[in-house]
Write an enzyme that holds these catalytic residues in place. Structure first.
Site, PDB file in Angstrom:
ATOM      1  N   GLU A  55     -25.356 -26.984 -35.217  1.00  0.00           N
ATOM      2  CA  GLU A  55     -24.607 -27.284 -35.035  1.00  0.00           C
ATOM      3  C   GLU A  55     -23.417 -27.206 -33.729  1.00  0.00           C
ATOM      4  O   GLU A  55     -22.309 -27.472 -34.425  1.00  0.00           O
ATOM      5  CB  GLU A  55     -24.613 -27.863 -36.630  1.00  0.00           C
ATOM      6  CG  GLU A  55     -23.862 -26.804 -37.137  1.00  0.00           C
ATOM      7  CD  GLU A  55     -25.027 -26.124 -37.909  1.00  0.00           C
ATOM      8  OE1 GLU A  55     -24.295 -25.537 -38.729  1.00  0.00           O
ATOM      9  OE2 GLU A  55     -25.959 -25.873 -37.557  1.00  0.00           O
ATOM     10  N   ASP A  64     -30.050 -35.572 -38.508  1.00  0.00           N
ATOM     11  CA  ASP A  64     -30.017 -35.425 -37.130  1.00  0.00           C
ATOM     12  C   ASP A  64     -29.564 -37.054 -36.287  1.00  0.00           C
ATOM     13  O   ASP A  64     -29.080 -36.459 -35.812  1.00  0.00           O
ATOM     14  CB  ASP A  64     -31.832 -35.430 -36.741  1.00  0.00           C
ATOM     15  CG  ASP A  64     -32.755 -34.027 -36.559  1.00  0.00           C
ATOM     16  OD1 ASP A  64     -31.925 -33.113 -36.944  1.00  0.00           O
ATOM     17  OD2 ASP A  64     -33.841 -34.473 -37.378  1.00  0.00           O
ATOM     18  N   ASN A  74     -27.340 -32.734 -44.573  1.00  0.00           N
ATOM     19  CA  ASN A  74     -28.235 -31.830 -44.759  1.00  0.00           C
ATOM     20  C   ASN A  74     -29.035 -32.373 -46.765  1.00  0.00           C
ATOM     21  O   ASN A  74     -29.716 -32.936 -46.583  1.00  0.00           O
ATOM     22  CB  ASN A  74     -28.830 -31.331 -43.959  1.00  0.00           C
ATOM     23  CG  ASN A  74     -28.985 -30.927 -42.500  1.00  0.00           C
ATOM     24  OD1 ASN A  74     -29.236 -32.268 -41.836  1.00  0.00           O
ATOM     25  ND2 ASN A  74     -28.603 -30.139 -42.160  1.00  0.00           N
ATOM     26  N   ASP A 133     -18.265 -27.062 -33.642  1.00  0.00           N
ATOM     27  CA  ASP A 133     -18.743 -26.792 -34.923  1.00  0.00           C
ATOM     28  C   ASP A 133     -18.396 -27.977 -35.838  1.00  0.00           C
ATOM     29  O   ASP A 133     -17.223 -27.868 -36.389  1.00  0.00           O
ATOM     30  CB  ASP A 133     -18.747 -25.569 -35.593  1.00  0.00           C
ATOM     31  CG  ASP A 133     -20.173 -25.072 -36.628  1.00  0.00           C
ATOM     32  OD1 ASP A 133     -20.856 -24.911 -36.238  1.00  0.00           O
ATOM     33  OD2 ASP A 133     -19.435 -25.405 -37.963  1.00  0.00           O
TER      34      ASP A 133
END
Length: 282
Positions: free
Chosen positions: A169, A143, A134, A126
């Site tokens: 993620e 991305d 973000n 993770d």
């Protein structure tokens, strides 16, 4: 005659060799019909099947010459079929394998692992603090980070290993036919590659790390008294270890050895690990 069911196209005809000795027109028409049916092109499939039936009823003693155009058509359809299947098993953003492929392969590998010389390791990985990435840099850059992380995770994987996107993620490294020590080395090397990547070149101030939980299932001859586990149970074990890696301070690989939960590499000197959520080990 070959049944025109999409679900049987890939298993019955799509992988059959085209250039085997003496393929005749009947076999070629059937191959084309099956591949077309697997793509939902029923009218064209019927036309080829009708041609095959006409040839069978013609009761020909010798097979006619197979036109080169038909050979090319079969090859083209099979390539398109293989490409479409591969795309259906890939994550559209990162090009890693998707959850569908992961579930299929894990089921197969856990069924077969007793015949393997070693065992099967699953690392659930993770990205740390990815929401902040973000929020700070935007989703487009987020991305790009996911894509780059997948590239780093996939570097140097042994034969048969693969990376799949588990969701959001989270990613999974599946490592078949490795021993426990090698699995830890591979997962820790992947974590270290992500940490050391020059993220500043992507965006000033950007830093990316990952945490991982590594679950290892030994081959049957390594632990004959240990009951077999399913894919879901092994993923739950990896998830519990991932929780431990997060609780220890993140940017770490947690695994279990000699009855204890441990951290790999540089993280091994951290504080004692809370094992309350590490489930289901024997």
């Amino acid at each position: 005659m070959t049944a025109l069911r999409p679900e049987t196209a890939e298993t019955q005809q799509a992988d059959a060799p085209v250039d085997r000795q003496g393929p005749g027109l009947v076999a070629l028409h059937e191959s084309i019909a099956t591949l077309l049916a697997s793509r939902g092109q029923w009218r064209q499939a019927y036309q080829h099947l009708r041609s095959a039936l006409d040839l069978v009823h013609a009761d020909q003693v010798e097979e006619p010459h197979v036109p080169e155009q038909l050979r090319r058509e079969v090859e083209l359809l099979r390539r398109e079929h293989a490409e479409a299947r591969e795309q259906s098993l890939r994550d559209s953003l990162t090009d890693s394998y998707n959850r569908r492929y992961l579930d299929q392969r894990l089921m197969d590998l856990l069924t077969e692992h007793g015949a393997c010389r070693h065992g099967l390791a699953i690392a659930l990985i993770d990205l740390d603090w990815f929401k902040q990435v973000n929020d700070t840099f935007g989703h487009l850059l987020g991305d790009r980070v996911l894509q780059r992380v997948v590239e780093l995770l996939q570097q140097g994987l042994p034969e048969g290993a693969f990376c799949a996107r588990y969701g959001g993620e989270e990613f999974v490294l599946v490592l078949p036919r490795v021993d426990a020590a090698t699995a830890v080395e591979i997962a820790e090397a992947a974590r270290e590659r992500v940490e050391r990547h020059p993220w500043q070149d992507v965006a000033p101030g950007l830093r990316v790390t990952v945490s991982a939980g590594l679950a290892y299932e030994p081959a049957a001859d390594e632990a004959p008294e240990r009951p077999a586990v399913g894919a879901e149970q092994q993923l739950l074990r990896a998830d519990s270890l991932l929780y431990t890696a997060k609780q220890s301070g993140r940017n770490a690989v947690a695994y279990r050895a000699d009855g204890r939960v441990r951290l790999a590499g540089a993280a091994s000197g951290r504080r004692a690990i809370d094992e309350t959520r590490v489930l289901g080990y024997y």
